[in-house]
Design a protein around this motif. Structure first.
Motif, PDB file in Angstrom:
ATOM      1  N   ARG A  10       0.848  -1.195   0.000  1.00 44.63           N
ATOM      2  CA  ARG A  10       0.000   0.000   0.000  1.00 44.63           C
ATOM      3  C   ARG A  10       0.876   1.235   0.000  1.00 44.63           C
ATOM      4  O   ARG A  10       2.104   1.140  -0.020  1.00 44.63           O
ATOM      5  CB  ARG A  10      -0.903   0.016   1.235  1.00 44.63           C
ATOM      6  CG  ARG A  10      -0.192   0.020   2.576  1.00 44.63           C
ATOM      7  CD  ARG A  10      -1.185   0.007   3.732  1.00 44.63           C
ATOM      8  NE  ARG A  10      -0.536  -0.075   5.035  1.00 44.63           N
ATOM      9  CZ  ARG A  10      -0.156   0.978   5.736  1.00 44.63           C
ATOM     10  NH1 ARG A  10      -0.351   2.208   5.248  1.00 44.63           N
ATOM     11  NH2 ARG A  10       0.415   0.819   6.921  1.00 44.63           N
ATOM     12  N   THR A  11       0.255   2.380   0.056  1.00 46.33           N
ATOM     13  CA  THR A  11       0.973   3.644   0.175  1.00 46.33           C
ATOM     14  C   THR A  11       1.050   4.031   1.639  1.00 46.33           C
ATOM     15  O   THR A  11       0.054   3.963   2.358  1.00 46.33           O
ATOM     16  CB  THR A  11       0.267   4.747  -0.618  1.00 46.33           C
ATOM     17  OG1 THR A  11       0.265   4.394  -2.011  1.00 46.33           O
ATOM     18  CG2 THR A  11       0.999   6.075  -0.454  1.00 46.33           C
ATOM     19  N   VAL A  12       2.224   4.425   2.062  1.00 45.92           N
ATOM     20  CA  VAL A  12       2.454   4.806   3.454  1.00 45.92           C
ATOM     21  C   VAL A  12       3.366   6.022   3.479  1.00 45.92           C
ATOM     22  O   VAL A  12       4.212   6.199   2.591  1.00 45.92           O
ATOM     23  CB  VAL A  12       3.064   3.618   4.238  1.00 45.92           C
ATOM     24  CG1 VAL A  12       4.409   3.208   3.662  1.00 45.92           C
ATOM     25  CG2 VAL A  12       3.171   3.930   5.720  1.00 45.92           C
ATOM     26  N   GLU A  13       3.198   6.855   4.473  1.00 45.61           N
ATOM     27  CA  GLU A  13       4.040   8.034   4.580  1.00 45.61           C
ATOM     28  C   GLU A  13       5.437   7.672   5.061  1.00 45.61           C
ATOM     29  O   GLU A  13       5.624   6.689   5.796  1.00 45.61           O
ATOM     30  CB  GLU A  13       3.407   9.050   5.537  1.00 45.61           C
ATOM     31  CG  GLU A  13       2.156   9.714   4.973  1.00 45.61           C
ATOM     32  CD  GLU A  13       1.672  10.838   5.860  1.00 45.61           C
ATOM     33  OE1 GLU A  13       0.732  11.547   5.440  1.00 45.61           O
ATOM     34  OE2 GLU A  13       2.215  11.008   6.958  1.00 45.61           O
ATOM     35  N   ALA A  14       6.385   8.472   4.676  1.00 40.86           N
ATOM     36  CA  ALA A  14       7.755   8.265   5.140  1.00 40.86           C
ATOM     37  C   ALA A  14       7.781   8.250   6.664  1.00 40.86           C
ATOM     38  O   ALA A  14       7.111   9.056   7.318  1.00 40.86           O
ATOM     39  CB  ALA A  14       8.652   9.366   4.596  1.00 40.86           C
ATOM     40  N   ASN A  84      10.034   2.544   9.864  1.00 39.15           N
ATOM     41  CA  ASN A  84      10.781   3.744   9.489  1.00 39.15           C
ATOM     42  C   ASN A  84      11.019   3.773   7.978  1.00 39.15           C
ATOM     43  O   ASN A  84      12.155   3.917   7.515  1.00 39.15           O
ATOM     44  CB  ASN A  84      12.110   3.802  10.245  1.00 39.15           C
ATOM     45  CG  ASN A  84      12.830   5.122  10.057  1.00 39.15           C
ATOM     46  OD1 ASN A  84      12.217   6.133   9.726  1.00 39.15           O
ATOM     47  ND2 ASN A  84      14.132   5.113  10.262  1.00 39.15           N
ATOM     48  N   LEU A  85       9.949   3.635   7.240  1.00 35.65           N
ATOM     49  CA  LEU A  85      10.065   3.546   5.790  1.00 35.65           C
ATOM     50  C   LEU A  85      10.572   4.846   5.180  1.00 35.65           C
ATOM     51  O   LEU A  85      10.239   5.950   5.648  1.00 35.65           O
ATOM     52  CB  LEU A  85       8.723   3.162   5.188  1.00 35.65           C
ATOM     53  CG  LEU A  85       8.381   1.683   5.346  1.00 35.65           C
ATOM     54  CD1 LEU A  85       6.898   1.440   5.192  1.00 35.65           C
ATOM     55  CD2 LEU A  85       9.185   0.847   4.358  1.00 35.65           C
ATOM     56  N   LYS A  86      11.369   4.689   4.144  1.00 37.84           N
ATOM     57  CA  LYS A  86      11.977   5.817   3.462  1.00 37.84           C
ATOM     58  C   LYS A  86      11.460   5.868   2.023  1.00 37.84           C
ATOM     59  O   LYS A  86      10.985   4.867   1.488  1.00 37.84           O
ATOM     60  CB  LYS A  86      13.497   5.670   3.460  1.00 37.84           C
ATOM     61  CG  LYS A  86      14.096   5.549   4.857  1.00 37.84           C
ATOM     62  CD  LYS A  86      15.602   5.330   4.785  1.00 37.84           C
ATOM     63  CE  LYS A  86      16.196   5.195   6.189  1.00 37.84           C
ATOM     64  NZ  LYS A  86      17.670   4.993   6.137  1.00 37.84           N
ATOM     65  N   LEU A  87      11.607   7.030   1.413  1.00 35.49           N
ATOM     66  CA  LEU A  87      11.152   7.187   0.031  1.00 35.49           C
ATOM     67  C   LEU A  87      11.788   6.140  -0.872  1.00 35.49           C
ATOM     68  O   LEU A  87      11.139   5.613  -1.785  1.00 35.49           O
ATOM     69  CB  LEU A  87      11.475   8.591  -0.478  1.00 35.49           C
ATOM     70  CG  LEU A  87      10.794   9.747   0.231  1.00 35.49           C
ATOM     71  CD1 LEU A  87      11.246  11.074  -0.377  1.00 35.49           C
ATOM     72  CD2 LEU A  87       9.281   9.626   0.152  1.00 35.49           C
ATOM     73  N   GLU A  88      13.042   5.825  -0.607  1.00 33.01           N
ATOM     74  CA  GLU A  88      13.760   4.874  -1.451  1.00 33.01           C
ATOM     75  C   GLU A  88      13.326   3.429  -1.248  1.00 33.01           C
ATOM     76  O   GLU A  88      13.807   2.539  -1.949  1.00 33.01           O
ATOM     77  CB  GLU A  88      15.273   4.994  -1.241  1.00 33.01           C
ATOM     78  CG  GLU A  88      15.716   4.899   0.200  1.00 33.01           C
ATOM     79  CD  GLU A  88      15.895   6.275   0.845  1.00 33.01           C
ATOM     80  OE1 GLU A  88      15.068   7.179   0.570  1.00 33.01           O
ATOM     81  OE2 GLU A  88      16.850   6.418   1.634  1.00 33.01           O
TER      82      GLU A  88
END
Length: 119
Positions: A10-14, A84-88
Protein backbone atom coordinates in the motif's frame (compact mmCIF):
# COMPACT_ATOMS: atom_id res chain seq x y z
CA UNK A 1 0.87 -26.03 -9.24
CA UNK A 2 2.70 -23.69 -6.90
CA UNK A 3 1.20 -20.33 -6.07
CA UNK A 4 2.95 -17.52 -4.27
CA UNK A 5 0.71 -14.77 -3.00
CA UNK A 6 1.91 -11.52 -1.52
CA UNK A 7 -0.32 -9.11 0.33
CA UNK A 8 -0.07 -5.93 2.35
CA UNK A 9 1.32 -3.54 -0.22
CA UNK A 10 0.00 0.00 0.00
CA UNK A 11 0.97 3.64 0.18
CA UNK A 12 2.45 4.81 3.45
CA UNK A 13 4.04 8.03 4.58
CA UNK A 14 7.76 8.27 5.14
CA UNK A 15 8.61 7.17 8.64
CA UNK A 16 5.63 4.85 8.77
CA UNK A 17 5.42 1.10 8.88
CA UNK A 18 3.70 -1.73 7.11
CA UNK A 19 3.77 -5.49 6.98
CA UNK A 20 3.97 -7.65 3.88
CA UNK A 21 2.76 -11.22 3.99
CA UNK A 22 3.48 -14.12 1.69
CA UNK A 23 1.81 -17.50 1.47
CA UNK A 24 3.03 -20.31 -0.73
CA UNK A 25 0.77 -23.17 -1.68
CA UNK A 26 1.20 -26.29 -3.73
CA UNK A 27 3.97 -28.84 -4.01
CA UNK A 28 7.24 -26.98 -3.55
CA UNK A 29 9.33 -30.12 -3.33
CA UNK A 30 12.64 -29.56 -1.54
CA UNK A 31 12.39 -25.76 -1.60
CA UNK A 32 13.28 -24.41 1.82
CA UNK A 33 14.77 -21.01 1.15
CA UNK A 34 12.45 -18.00 1.22
CA UNK A 35 12.97 -14.32 0.84
CA UNK A 36 11.82 -10.92 -0.26
CA UNK A 37 13.23 -9.07 -3.24
CA UNK A 38 12.24 -5.69 -4.58
CA UNK A 39 12.35 -3.99 -7.94
CA UNK A 40 11.93 -0.43 -9.13
CA UNK A 41 10.81 -0.11 -12.73
CA UNK A 42 13.15 -1.94 -15.08
CA UNK A 43 16.04 -1.93 -12.67
CA UNK A 44 17.51 -5.19 -11.45
CA UNK A 45 15.65 -6.95 -8.70
CA UNK A 46 17.52 -6.65 -5.41
CA UNK A 47 17.42 -8.83 -2.36
CA UNK A 48 15.80 -7.41 0.75
CA UNK A 49 16.07 -10.44 3.00
CA UNK A 50 16.86 -14.11 2.56
CA UNK A 51 15.96 -16.87 5.01
CA UNK A 52 17.79 -20.11 4.47
CA UNK A 53 16.60 -23.60 5.35
CA UNK A 54 18.09 -23.57 8.83
CA UNK A 55 16.66 -20.14 9.57
CA UNK A 56 19.85 -18.21 8.97
CA UNK A 57 18.79 -14.80 7.79
CA UNK A 58 20.58 -12.23 5.68
CA UNK A 59 19.34 -8.66 5.29
CA UNK A 60 20.36 -6.13 2.73
CA UNK A 61 22.25 -3.24 4.30
CA UNK A 62 19.32 -0.97 3.47
CA UNK A 63 16.99 -3.19 5.51
CA UNK A 64 19.13 -3.80 8.59
CA UNK A 65 17.71 -2.28 11.73
CA UNK A 66 14.42 -1.35 10.07
CA UNK A 67 12.97 -4.55 8.61
CA UNK A 68 12.21 -7.77 10.41
CA UNK A 69 11.31 -11.06 8.75
CA UNK A 70 9.56 -14.05 10.20
CA UNK A 71 9.11 -17.40 8.54
CA UNK A 72 7.04 -20.50 9.16
CA UNK A 73 8.49 -23.13 6.88
CA UNK A 74 5.83 -25.73 7.70
CA UNK A 75 3.08 -23.30 6.71
CA UNK A 76 5.22 -21.79 3.94
CA UNK A 77 4.57 -18.26 5.08
CA UNK A 78 6.91 -15.30 5.18
CA UNK A 79 6.17 -11.97 6.82
CA UNK A 80 8.15 -8.78 6.44
CA UNK A 81 7.68 -6.01 8.96
CA UNK A 82 9.01 -2.74 7.61
CA UNK A 83 9.55 0.20 9.92
CA UNK A 84 10.78 3.74 9.49
CA UNK A 85 10.07 3.55 5.79
CA UNK A 86 11.98 5.82 3.46
CA UNK A 87 11.15 7.19 0.03
CA UNK A 88 13.76 4.87 -1.45
CA UNK A 89 11.86 1.85 -0.14
CA UNK A 90 9.25 2.48 -2.83
CA UNK A 91 9.27 -0.62 -5.03
CA UNK A 92 7.44 -3.74 -6.07
CA UNK A 93 8.17 -6.38 -3.47
CA UNK A 94 8.34 -10.00 -4.54
CA UNK A 95 8.22 -13.06 -2.35
CA UNK A 96 10.20 -16.05 -3.52
CA UNK A 97 10.68 -19.63 -2.42
CA UNK A 98 13.09 -22.15 -3.81
CA UNK A 99 15.82 -24.66 -3.24
CA UNK A 100 18.75 -23.02 -1.58
CA UNK A 101 21.12 -24.53 -4.12
CA UNK A 102 19.10 -23.34 -7.12
CA UNK A 103 19.44 -20.08 -8.94
CA UNK A 104 16.72 -17.54 -8.43
CA UNK A 105 15.36 -18.11 -11.92
CA UNK A 106 14.30 -21.57 -10.77
CA UNK A 107 12.48 -20.33 -7.71
CA UNK A 108 8.75 -19.84 -7.31
CA UNK A 109 7.71 -16.18 -7.38
CA UNK A 110 4.61 -14.16 -6.71
CA UNK A 111 3.23 -11.31 -8.77
CA UNK A 112 4.48 -8.74 -6.31
CA UNK A 113 3.06 -6.21 -3.88
CA UNK A 114 3.51 -2.51 -4.53
CA UNK A 115 4.87 -0.45 -1.68
CA UNK A 116 4.84 3.29 -2.16
CA UNK A 117 6.37 5.61 0.40
CA UNK A 118 5.18 9.18 0.15
CA UNK A 119 6.68 12.33 1.59
Amino acid sequence: QVQVEESGGRTVEAGGALTLSCVVSGNTGHAKCMGWWRQVGDRAREMVVLVEADGWTRYADSAKGRFNVSRDLAKKTLTLEMNNLKLEDTAMYFCGMGRCDYGLKDWFWGQGAQVTVSS
